[in-house]
Design an enzyme around this catalytic site. Structure first.
Site, PDB file in Angstrom:
ATOM      1  N   ASN A 105      56.698  34.352  38.063  1.00 12.00           N
ATOM      2  CA  ASN A 105      57.630  35.303  38.679  1.00 12.00           C
ATOM      3  C   ASN A 105      58.054  34.770  40.049  1.00 12.00           C
ATOM      4  OD1 ASN A 105      58.907  37.455  39.893  1.00 12.00           O
ATOM      5  ND2 ASN A 105      57.375  38.984  39.308  1.00 12.00           N
ATOM      6  N   CYS A 148      62.430  41.720  43.657  1.00 11.03           N
ATOM      7  CA  CYS A 148      62.795  40.965  42.437  1.00 11.03           C
ATOM      8  C   CYS A 148      64.196  41.292  41.925  1.00 11.03           C
ATOM      9  CB  CYS A 148      61.778  41.212  41.338  1.00 11.03           C
ATOM     10  SG  CYS A 148      60.115  40.726  41.808  1.00 11.03           S
ATOM     11  N   HIS A 175      64.960  39.304  34.421  1.00 10.39           N
ATOM     12  CA  HIS A 175      64.032  38.893  35.475  1.00 10.39           C
ATOM     13  C   HIS A 175      62.728  38.459  34.806  1.00 10.39           C
ATOM     14  CE1 HIS A 175      61.422  38.706  38.808  1.00 10.39           C
ATOM     15  NE2 HIS A 175      60.797  39.847  38.548  1.00 10.39           N
TER      16      HIS A 175
HETATM   17  O1  UT7 Z   1      58.658  41.477  39.323  1.00 15.31           O
HETATM   18  C1  UT7 Z   1      58.250  42.804  39.390  1.00 15.31           C
HETATM   19  C2  UT7 Z   1      56.868  42.812  39.870  1.00 15.31           C
HETATM   20  N1  UT7 Z   1      55.780  42.639  39.005  1.00 15.31           N
HETATM   21  C3  UT7 Z   1      55.669  42.910  37.689  1.00 15.31           C
HETATM   22  O2  UT7 Z   1      56.597  43.166  36.971  1.00 15.31           O
HETATM   23  C4  UT7 Z   1      54.295  42.907  37.124  1.00 15.31           C
HETATM   24  C5  UT7 Z   1      54.029  44.155  36.331  1.00 15.31           C
HETATM   25  N2  UT7 Z   1      52.691  44.287  35.850  1.00 15.31           N
HETATM   26  C6  UT7 Z   1      52.088  43.392  34.994  1.00 15.31           C
HETATM   27  O3  UT7 Z   1      52.679  42.392  34.627  1.00 15.31           O
HETATM   28  C7  UT7 Z   1      50.724  43.710  34.465  1.00 15.31           C
HETATM   29  O4  UT7 Z   1      50.368  45.010  34.839  1.00 15.31           O
HETATM   30  C8  UT7 Z   1      49.618  42.726  34.942  1.00 15.31           C
HETATM   31  C9  UT7 Z   1      49.842  41.363  34.293  1.00 15.31           C
HETATM   32  C10 UT7 Z   1      49.654  42.605  36.458  1.00 15.31           C
HETATM   33  C11 UT7 Z   1      48.256  43.230  34.527  1.00 15.31           C
HETATM   34  O5  UT7 Z   1      48.210  43.402  33.117  1.00 15.31           O
HETATM   35  P1  UT7 Z   1      47.598  44.737  32.506  1.00 15.31           P
HETATM   36  O6  UT7 Z   1      47.579  44.565  31.060  1.00 15.31           O
HETATM   37  O7  UT7 Z   1      48.389  45.878  33.069  1.00 15.31           O
HETATM   38  O8  UT7 Z   1      46.128  44.695  33.040  1.00 15.31           O
HETATM   39  P2  UT7 Z   1      45.384  45.783  33.925  1.00 15.31           P
HETATM   40  O9  UT7 Z   1      45.901  45.774  35.323  1.00 15.31           O
HETATM   41  O10 UT7 Z   1      45.422  47.067  33.178  1.00 15.31           O
HETATM   42  O11 UT7 Z   1      43.931  45.198  33.900  1.00 15.31           O
HETATM   43  C12 UT7 Z   1      43.188  45.076  32.704  1.00 15.31           C
HETATM   44  C13 UT7 Z   1      41.881  44.379  33.021  1.00 15.31           C
HETATM   45  C14 UT7 Z   1      41.179  44.928  34.259  1.00 15.31           C
HETATM   46  O12 UT7 Z   1      39.800  44.911  33.999  1.00 15.31           O
HETATM   47  P3  UT7 Z   1      39.041  46.260  33.617  1.00 15.31           P
HETATM   48  O13 UT7 Z   1      39.267  47.190  34.773  1.00 15.31           O
HETATM   49  O14 UT7 Z   1      39.697  46.725  32.358  1.00 15.31           O
HETATM   50  O15 UT7 Z   1      37.643  45.800  33.462  1.00 15.31           O
HETATM   51  C15 UT7 Z   1      41.505  43.922  35.331  1.00 15.31           C
HETATM   52  O16 UT7 Z   1      40.505  43.858  36.324  1.00 15.31           O
HETATM   53  O17 UT7 Z   1      42.158  42.993  33.304  1.00 15.31           O
HETATM   54  C16 UT7 Z   1      41.541  42.636  34.535  1.00 15.31           C
HETATM   55  N3  UT7 Z   1      42.327  41.597  35.153  1.00 15.31           N
HETATM   56  C17 UT7 Z   1      42.110  40.290  34.902  1.00 15.31           C
HETATM   57  N4  UT7 Z   1      41.240  39.658  34.123  1.00 15.31           N
HETATM   58  C18 UT7 Z   1      41.288  38.312  34.079  1.00 15.31           C
HETATM   59  C19 UT7 Z   1      43.361  41.727  36.024  1.00 15.31           C
HETATM   60  N5  UT7 Z   1      43.810  40.518  36.354  1.00 15.31           N
HETATM   61  C20 UT7 Z   1      43.072  39.619  35.684  1.00 15.31           C
HETATM   62  C21 UT7 Z   1      43.083  38.213  35.602  1.00 15.31           C
HETATM   63  N6  UT7 Z   1      42.184  37.615  34.796  1.00 15.31           N
HETATM   64  N7  UT7 Z   1      43.963  37.457  36.290  1.00 15.31           N
END
Ligand code: UT7
Length: 328
Positions: free
Chosen positions: A284, A114, A254
């Site tokens: 993204n 990215c 970004h």
């Molecule tokens: O370009 C550079 C590359 N990428 C990035 O910059 C992305 C960086 N990371 C992020 O944007 C965030 O970490 C995410 C959007 C990927 C995830 O958000 P988060 O607030 O960090 O969520 P999490 O990974 O801590 O997950 C929270 C909960 C989990 O459930 P439990 O374990 O708490 O029950 C996940 O399983 O949300 C769940 N979850 C979802 N639920 C509904 C993860 N993805 C989804 C989804 N829909 N699509």
């Protein structure tokens, strides 16, 4: 030798097909509400089979050349950043060079995920500053990420989109690109990967069964590091150019996650009205995100002559970078 390097043209290309959050919620266990609240993304463009990374890069390049009033005969080098090349070998840049009908000029891909656009901007700037052999360098960020995401993995498939952005970097009488800063820390290489398909883990029945040809990401760690390194990049580039954030007319970060952008902006004291965001409709697009956003900011009249623009990125590797551009 002239020391003036500027952006003489920009262009972008987005596939026609749009995939909404509601569409994704029909195939994996997610919801529009979760995606909007956690990322700010509402929809993304998805390429057709014919819209390869090279094709989208070619279309964006054509638009950038027209914007610069140049033709492919004027291009002295093609540098393309991607994490979704058409294939491992040859480089996608060579395919774009052929599509454009360029002279036998150098063409190469750069892998910085990215942050790829910041890397190729710095490369182009230094090729132009350091050699009399180049006058116009075509740099392209192009990504067909829909081919690299696991459409069964809700934690990643909602995040990415397809598209391309291109910029012509030229030697001339404007000193447009004032500075570029890039960095990397390979100790975070495991945080965002496409584990198989390279020489370490060649394609096999096992790698396919394990879905190891798709993007795997430790979202929380990537999130944390994105805020840290985008913030540091902003501080470094402003400080070494004797600028403050108040000197900057528009910040183009970004486009990965609205929460990341807001936290970086808050820590750097960047006002919302000086942030350019198109993440809600583009998602993204990795190396393409900044050149697409730059092109959209220009065409929507958000950038005026004389404005200072700050670009800032973070990506897999880990990689990061920032640039200060004085608009012509
Ligand atoms: O370009 C550079 C590359 N990428 C990035 O910059 C992305 C960086 N990371 C992020 O944007 C965030 O970490 C995410 C959007 C990927 C995830 O958000 P988060 O607030 O960090 O969520 P999490 O990974 O801590 O997950 C929270 C909960 C989990 O459930 P439990 O374990 O708490 O029950 C996940 O399983 O949300 C769940 N979850 C979802 N639920 C509904 C993860 N993805 C989804 C989804 N829909 N699509």
């Amino acid at each position: 030798m002239s020391e003036a390097i500027y952006i003489s043209g920009t262009g972008s290309y987005l596939p026609e097909k749009i995939l909404t959050n509601q569409d994704i919620a029909k195939t994996v266990d997610t919801s529009n509400e979760w995606i909007v609240e956690r990322t700010g993304i509402e929809s993304r463009h998805i390429a057709s089979e014919a819209e390869t990374t090279s094709y989208m890069g070619f279309m964006a390049a054509r638009a950038a050349l027209a914007d610069a009033n140049l033709t492919s005969a004027d291009v002295d080098m093609v540098i393309l950043a991607t994490m979704a090349p058409d294939m491992i070998c040859p480089s996608t840049a060579c395919i774009v060079q052929k599509l454009l009908g360029c002279r036998p000029i150098p063409a190469m891909d750069v892998g910085a995920a990215c942050s790829g656009f910041m890397y190729i901007l710095e490369l182009a700037r230094n090729f132009l500053l350091g050699s009399k052999n180049y006058k116009n360098i075509l740099i392209i960020g192009s990504e067909k990420l829909s081919a690299m995401v696991d459409w069964e993995d809700r934690s990643t498939c909602v995040l990415f989109g397809d598209g391309a952005g291109a910029v012509i970097v030229s030697k001339g009488d404007h000193n447009g690109i004032l500075d570029v800063f890039i960095g990397a820390d390979g100790s975070g290489a495991n945080l965002l990967t496409i584990p198989a398909g390279g020489s370490a883990r060649p394609a096999s029945e096992g790698t396919i069964k394990a879905r190891n040809h798709y993007i795997k990401m430790d979202g929380r760690e990537v999130f944390r590091n994105a805020i840290k390194y985008m913030g540091e990049s902003i501080n470094i580039i402003l400080k070494r150019n004797d600028l403050t954030v108040d000197d900057v007319a528009l910040v183009i970060p970004h486009q990965a996650n609205m929460r990341i952008i807001n936290m970086v902006a808050e820590r750097a004291n960047i006002n919302r009205d000086r942030l350019f965001c198109n993440l809600n409709r583009r998602a993204n697009t990795s190396a393409a995100s900044i050149p697409i956003a730059l092109n959209e900011a220009i065409s929507s009249g958000k950038i005026k002559a004389g404005d200072l623009i700050l670009l800032v990125a973070f990506g897999a590797g880990m990689t990061w970078g920032a640039s200060i551009i004085k608009w012509k």
